[in-house]
Motif scaffolding. Structure first.
Motif, short mmCIF file in Angstrom:
data_model
loop_
_atom_site.label_atom_id
_atom_site.label_comp_id
_atom_site.label_asym_id
_atom_site.label_seq_id
_atom_site.Cartn_x
_atom_site.Cartn_y
_atom_site.Cartn_z
N GLY A 93 -6.64 4.41 3.00
CA GLY A 93 -6.49 3.88 4.39
C GLY A 93 -6.89 4.87 5.43
N GLU A 144 -7.49 3.92 -3.98
CA GLU A 144 -7.25 3.24 -2.84
C GLU A 144 -6.81 4.29 -1.52
OE1 GLU A 144 -4.90 -0.67 -4.60
OE2 GLU A 144 -3.73 1.26 -4.81
N HIS A 181 0.15 2.69 -4.06
CA HIS A 181 -1.17 2.69 -4.20
C HIS A 181 -1.63 3.89 -5.16
CE1 HIS A 181 -0.81 5.82 -1.05
NE2 HIS A 181 -2.00 6.04 -1.25
N LEU A 230 -8.02 -0.49 5.28
CA LEU A 230 -7.62 -0.16 4.04
C LEU A 230 -8.64 -0.44 2.97
CD1 LEU A 230 -3.79 -1.50 3.85
CD2 LEU A 230 -4.58 0.81 4.23
N CYS A 266 -14.80 2.92 4.50
CA CYS A 266 -14.30 2.22 3.45
C CYS A 266 -15.22 1.95 2.63
CB CYS A 266 -13.58 0.84 4.04
SG CYS A 266 -13.01 -0.35 2.74
N PHE A 273 0.86 -1.39 0.02
CA PHE A 273 -0.16 0.10 -0.02
C PHE A 273 0.91 1.29 -0.04
CE2 PHE A 273 -2.29 3.36 2.32
CZ PHE A 273 -3.23 3.49 1.65
N VAL A 325 -8.38 -1.17 -1.04
CA VAL A 325 -7.32 -1.15 -2.09
C VAL A 325 -8.03 -1.87 -3.55
CG1 VAL A 325 -5.44 -1.39 -0.45
CG2 VAL A 325 -6.47 -3.63 -1.49
N CYS A 341 -7.91 0.59 12.42
CA CYS A 341 -7.49 1.03 10.84
C CYS A 341 -8.04 0.25 9.82
CB CYS A 341 -5.76 0.78 10.94
SG CYS A 341 -5.29 -0.98 11.36
#
Length: 167
Positions: free
Chosen positions: A56, A54, A49, A70, A104, A45, A72, A68
């Protein structure tokens, strides 16, 4: 008080790796190979990325990192992958995990993705419950030996065209 922010501050990436390694060892008995997997995901990442497709996020509780996630690119142009969701025990029960997943998914929708997939293990009961509550469906599972444990890996998918946004 908690809030969600984009990954980007010094220490964010290292914290993600360390937190996963420590937490999954303590709670699930995972060995160092799990931390190595997370380190590879984070390094990929960080090094390569597409910031348009993408991203995070870090959840902070009382000014400290506590979660956290991500988002992607997946195997094709319309599929995103949700990766490395983590909520520190001090932040659990405050809706942090739900806010991370919703952030996300909103990003995936805005980025033009039509589907979001993820891989997890069946022993991550709280995460699976959260995914199911957001419309993810279990599409495949298989036993495997990883991270020093016998596990059942699960592939989940969400069709963003059919899912409703949560606020």
């Amino acid at each position: 008080m908690s809030h969600i922010r984009r990954i980007g501050r010094p220490g964010d990436l290292g914290w993600i790796v360390q937190a996963h390694g420590e937490l999954y060892a303590a709670e699930y008995g995972f060995d160092g190979t799990f931390e190595a997997l997370v380190a590879r995901i984070v390094a990929d990442f960080a090094n390569d990325h597409d910031p348009v497709r993408e991203a995070g996020w870090i959840a902070e509780v009382d000014g400290r990192r506590a979660g956290c996630i991500l988002c992607v690119a997946g195997a094709d142009a319309v599929t995103a992958k949700l990766r490395i969701l983590l909520v520190d025990p001090v932040a659990r029960g405050r809706g942090v995990g739900a806010r991370l997943v919703d952030t996300c998914l909103a990003f995936a929708r805005e980025g033009g993705y039509r589907r979001v997939t993820l891989w997890t293990n069946d022993n991550l009961v709280s995460a699976r419950k959260l995914y199911r509550s957001r419309g993810f469906e279990l599409v495949e599972q298989e036993p495997h030996r990883s991270f020093g444990r016998e596990l059942v890996g699960q592939y989940w998918a969400l069709d963003l065209d059919r899912a409703t946004e949560r606020g």
